[in-house]
Write an enzyme that holds these catalytic residues in place. Structure first.
Site, PDB file in Angstrom:
ATOM      1  N   TYR A   9      33.017  42.106  43.698  1.00  0.00           N
ATOM      2  CA  TYR A   9      33.394  42.112  42.073  1.00  0.00           C
ATOM      3  C   TYR A   9      32.866  41.276  41.162  1.00  0.00           C
ATOM      4  CZ  TYR A   9      36.020  46.396  43.059  1.00  0.00           C
ATOM      5  OH  TYR A   9      36.702  47.496  43.522  1.00  0.00           O
ATOM      6  N   ILE A  10      32.730  39.639  41.941  1.00  0.00           N
ATOM      7  CA  ILE A  10      32.109  38.812  41.076  1.00  0.00           C
ATOM      8  C   ILE A  10      30.932  38.354  41.569  1.00  0.00           C
ATOM      9  CG2 ILE A  10      32.681  36.225  40.568  1.00  0.00           C
ATOM     10  CD1 ILE A  10      34.783  38.271  39.463  1.00  0.00           C
ATOM     11  N   THR A  80      39.619  35.022  48.334  1.00  0.00           N
ATOM     12  CA  THR A  80      40.515  34.059  48.735  1.00  0.00           C
ATOM     13  C   THR A  80      41.995  34.839  48.673  1.00  0.00           C
ATOM     14  OG1 THR A  80      40.433  33.209  46.443  1.00  0.00           O
ATOM     15  CG2 THR A  80      39.277  31.862  48.194  1.00  0.00           C
ATOM     16  N   THR A 116      38.245  32.050  43.428  1.00  0.00           N
ATOM     17  CA  THR A 116      39.491  31.108  43.038  1.00  0.00           C
ATOM     18  C   THR A 116      40.313  30.403  44.047  1.00  0.00           C
ATOM     19  OG1 THR A 116      40.012  32.705  41.254  1.00  0.00           O
ATOM     20  CG2 THR A 116      42.130  31.443  41.806  1.00  0.00           C
ATOM     21  N   LYS A 201      41.964  27.049  36.558  1.00  0.00           N
ATOM     22  CA  LYS A 201      41.878  28.387  36.839  1.00  0.00           C
ATOM     23  C   LYS A 201      43.038  29.264  37.239  1.00  0.00           C
ATOM     24  CE  LYS A 201      40.690  32.311  38.558  1.00  0.00           C
ATOM     25  NZ  LYS A 201      39.779  33.372  37.862  1.00  0.00           N
ATOM     26  N   ARG A 241      52.896  32.185  15.633  1.00  0.00           N
ATOM     27  CA  ARG A 241      52.690  31.484  17.148  1.00  0.00           C
ATOM     28  C   ARG A 241      53.429  32.170  18.267  1.00  0.00           C
ATOM     29  NH1 ARG A 241      52.900  28.364  12.923  1.00  0.00           N
ATOM     30  NH2 ARG A 241      54.900  28.464  12.817  1.00  0.00           N
ATOM     31  N   CYS A 255      43.803  38.963  41.317  1.00  0.00           N
ATOM     32  CA  CYS A 255      44.073  37.738  40.676  1.00  0.00           C
ATOM     33  C   CYS A 255      45.347  37.299  40.197  1.00  0.00           C
ATOM     34  CB  CYS A 255      43.145  37.436  39.431  1.00  0.00           C
ATOM     35  SG  CYS A 255      41.514  38.265  39.795  1.00  0.00           S
ATOM     36  N   TYR A 314      44.867  49.484  39.663  1.00  0.00           N
ATOM     37  CA  TYR A 314      45.633  48.597  39.087  1.00  0.00           C
ATOM     38  C   TYR A 314      45.590  48.395  37.565  1.00  0.00           C
ATOM     39  CZ  TYR A 314      42.448  44.795  38.037  1.00  0.00           C
ATOM     40  OH  TYR A 314      41.401  44.088  37.556  1.00  0.00           O
ATOM     41  N   LYS A 315      44.863  49.260  36.864  1.00  0.00           N
ATOM     42  CA  LYS A 315      44.552  49.172  35.633  1.00  0.00           C
ATOM     43  C   LYS A 315      43.797  50.231  34.983  1.00  0.00           C
ATOM     44  CE  LYS A 315      41.411  45.524  34.326  1.00  0.00           C
ATOM     45  NZ  LYS A 315      41.238  44.272  33.582  1.00  0.00           N
ATOM     46  N   ARG A 322      43.574  47.407  44.245  1.00  0.00           N
ATOM     47  CA  ARG A 322      43.958  46.328  45.180  1.00  0.00           C
ATOM     48  C   ARG A 322      45.390  45.966  44.138  1.00  0.00           C
ATOM     49  NH1 ARG A 322      39.249  42.255  45.750  1.00  0.00           N
ATOM     50  NH2 ARG A 322      38.632  43.196  43.687  1.00  0.00           N
TER      51      ARG A 322
HETATM   52  N1  SAJ Z   1      49.031  44.195  32.546  1.00  0.00           N
HETATM   53  C1  SAJ Z   1      50.319  44.403  32.037  1.00  0.00           C
HETATM   54  N2  SAJ Z   1      50.630  44.114  30.667  1.00  0.00           N
HETATM   55  C2  SAJ Z   1      49.716  43.434  29.855  1.00  0.00           C
HETATM   56  C3  SAJ Z   1      48.454  43.095  30.380  1.00  0.00           C
HETATM   57  C4  SAJ Z   1      47.909  43.363  31.747  1.00  0.00           C
HETATM   58  O1  SAJ Z   1      51.038  44.909  32.754  1.00  0.00           O
HETATM   59  O2  SAJ Z   1      49.795  42.993  28.722  1.00  0.00           O
HETATM   60  C5  SAJ Z   1      48.911  44.261  34.069  1.00  0.00           C
HETATM   61  C6  SAJ Z   1      47.525  45.376  34.236  1.00  0.00           C
HETATM   62  O3  SAJ Z   1      48.005  46.597  34.007  1.00  0.00           O
HETATM   63  C7  SAJ Z   1      47.280  44.851  35.674  1.00  0.00           C
HETATM   64  C8  SAJ Z   1      47.451  43.507  35.824  1.00  0.00           C
HETATM   65  O4  SAJ Z   1      48.437  43.152  34.504  1.00  0.00           O
HETATM   66  O5  SAJ Z   1      48.014  45.643  36.654  1.00  0.00           O
HETATM   67  C9  SAJ Z   1      46.467  42.341  35.565  1.00  0.00           C
HETATM   68  O6  SAJ Z   1      45.326  42.975  34.699  1.00  0.00           O
HETATM   69  P1  SAJ Z   1      44.755  41.934  33.566  1.00  0.00           P
HETATM   70  O7  SAJ Z   1      43.659  43.018  32.884  1.00  0.00           O
HETATM   71  O8  SAJ Z   1      45.610  41.292  32.889  1.00  0.00           O
HETATM   72  O9  SAJ Z   1      43.893  40.975  34.618  1.00  0.00           O
HETATM   73  P2  SAJ Z   1      42.655  41.014  35.793  1.00  0.00           P
HETATM   74  O10 SAJ Z   1      43.383  40.841  36.984  1.00  0.00           O
HETATM   75  O11 SAJ Z   1      42.001  42.364  35.615  1.00  0.00           O
HETATM   76  O12 SAJ Z   1      41.803  39.881  35.391  1.00  0.00           O
HETATM   77  C10 SAJ Z   1      42.430  38.700  35.500  1.00  0.00           C
HETATM   78  C11 SAJ Z   1      41.853  38.022  34.207  1.00  0.00           C
HETATM   79  N3  SAJ Z   1      42.806  36.744  33.747  1.00  0.00           N
HETATM   80  C12 SAJ Z   1      43.183  36.387  32.739  1.00  0.00           C
HETATM   81  O13 SAJ Z   1      43.239  36.836  31.769  1.00  0.00           O
HETATM   82  C13 SAJ Z   1      43.769  34.966  32.464  1.00  0.00           C
HETATM   83  C14 SAJ Z   1      40.302  37.568  34.199  1.00  0.00           C
HETATM   84  O14 SAJ Z   1      39.867  36.742  33.004  1.00  0.00           O
HETATM   85  C15 SAJ Z   1      40.098  36.826  35.553  1.00  0.00           C
HETATM   86  O15 SAJ Z   1      38.807  36.510  35.721  1.00  0.00           O
HETATM   87  C16 SAJ Z   1      40.720  37.681  36.692  1.00  0.00           C
HETATM   88  O16 SAJ Z   1      42.174  37.899  36.493  1.00  0.00           O
HETATM   89  C17 SAJ Z   1      40.585  36.611  38.041  1.00  0.00           C
HETATM   90  O17 SAJ Z   1      39.501  37.158  38.715  1.00  0.00           O
HETATM   91  O18 SAJ Z   1      40.889  35.491  38.111  1.00  0.00           O
END
Ligand code: SAJ
Length: 407
Positions: A9-10, A80, A116, A201, A241, A255, A314-315, A322
């Protein structure tokens, strides 16, 4: 020339991005089948804009191989995972990649780790390997940590536009790697030391996990006392804020649901909020099960076979399962010996991965009385009228229909 190790993916989008911007790239992966697919001109996963990027990279200098090549610049993008018991990082993929590089690389090579890693991983696991090969770090081999930051669903855009962190032992090497990434990265590139880059990170993803856990806890509090959590968060976020994220059925992905554990594993007794947030988010699938149970009772639905879970990933709008909340929910059901009856459907998952899975949206709907929206894919957002007459539990707040149940 750069050798990108790990074409997942990356690694794949990163390799393609470099190539599309004129850098000569060899992409290496130990999975022969994956390499063959890429060599046949086929992309290995779905992602907005990835196919176009693939074709523009193919016009430039990029090749895919399962072997490591001898060059002066490597980028490692391998998984990782964490050890489920100790919660500590499993750096095995990274260390094996480093060993394979050391077998072929010339002296003076730069090894950039994008995966990571928990703070201290390079000191504890990577430097000793290099020394065991008789190399001196900083002279024979230079180490850099340049953690990726891109979000699945918007990777190609973010790869180009996000700012990045580069951790290096010396300014000179940091500058060199910064120049390389500047070939495509339009965001600010901040150079720092390796430990700071590692920690930053993990902190970024932990921040998001805690914020989501807060939203999830609020959802539970509001549910217990009949308040509308979405309205409360919406209004609170008007404060200049305050920026509370959204509650949901749990946190999945490789992640946000993983990285905070590194801090819990390495700093037990210190990482308290972080641990609590992890537990809250991991407990959400169970909370959804309780909601399903209550709503079934209220609506007089007596059979689980009449309930359908919409979404396995997962989203939304990705094909990645995963750590997905739906899989966690099904696992919980299995613990209660009650899996197998509930129906499941996800337009992105074409293979059979769980019991009771459907591959046709309409057929799935025909067979259930209650739909639990676990993922807000565009497909369901654009077809909400098809849910007419169904009992709906919407864990993502995408359906405004009267009578819809929420978390
Ligand atoms: N989720 C919620 N509520 C929200 C936002 C997300 O329940 O308000 C859930 C999503 O449905 C999902 C999970 O959290 O199940 C994570 O989804 P995500 O879209 O927040 O993040 P990832 O895992 O797809 O990607 C994240 C990102 N990190 C941050 O935003 C800090 C991305 O920038 C990173 O590159 C990635 O992790 C990574 O590889 O670390």
């Amino acid at each position: 020339m750069i050798n990108v190790i790990g074409l997942g993916y990356i690694g794949l989008p990163t390799a393609l991005m470099f190539a599309a911007h004129g850098v000569e790239v060899v992409g290496t992966d130990y999975n022969k089948q994956l390499v063959d697919t890429l060599n046949k001109g086929k992309i290995t996963f779905k992602e907005e804009g990835l196919e176009e990027l693939f074709f523009s990279a193919l016009k430039e200098k990029i090749t895919f191989s399962h072997e490591y090549i001898s060059t002066d610049m490597y980028i490692i993008a391998v998984p990782t995972p964490y050890n489920k018991v100790s919660k500590k990082i499993d750096a095995g993929f990274v260390t094996r990649a480093v060993e394979n590089i050391l077998d072929v690389c010339p002296k003076g090579a730069i090894v950039v780790i994008e995966s990571t890693i928990s703070p201290g991983t390079i000191d504890r696991f990577v430097r000793p390997i290099i020394e065991s090969y008789g190399f001196t770090v900083g002279k024979d081999i230079h180490l850099v940590h340049a953690p990726e930051r891109i979000i699945p669903g918007n990777m190609v855009y973010e790869l180009k536009n996000n700012s990045r962190t580069i951790g290096a032992d010396s300014e000179e090497i940091g500058k060199k790697v910064k120049e390389l990434y500047s070939s495509f990265c339009q965001g600010e590139i901040i150079v720092t030391d390796i430990r700071t880059a590692e920690m930053t990170k993990v902190v970024e993803n932990t921040y998001r996990d805690i914020n989501i856990a807060f939203a999830n806890e609020l959802a539970k509090i509001c549910r217990s006392d009949n308040m509308d959590v979405y309205e409360i968060i919406r209004i609170a976020n008007h404060h200049p804020r305050v920026n509370i994220l959204s509650p949901g059925p749990g946190v999945g992905g490789h992640c946000i649901s993983v990285d905070p554990w590194f801090l819990v594993g390495d700093y037990p007794g210190l990482a308290n909020i972080i641990l609590a947030a992890r537990k809250i988010n991991d407990g959400m699938p169970e909370f959804v099960l309780e909601r399903i149970h209550d709503i079934m009772k209220k609506e007089g639905i007596t059979r689980t076979s009449k309930v359908g879970l919409y979404g396995l990933t997962y989203k939304e709008n990705v094909d990645d399962m995963r750590e997905s909340p739906t899989l966690q929910l099904l696992e919980n059901m299995e613990k209660h010996l009650s899996v197998g009856e509930i129906k499941v459907y996800d337009p992105y998952i074409t293979k059979d991965v769980v019991k009771g899975q459907y591959h046709d949206f309409d057929l799935f709907l025909q067979n259930v009385d209650m739909v639990v929206i676990m993922v807000g894919h565009d497909e369901i957002k654009e077809n909400l009228e098809k849910l007419e007459g169904k009992v709906i539990l919407d864990t993502r707040k995408i359906c405004q229909k009267k009578g819809t149940y929420y978390l």
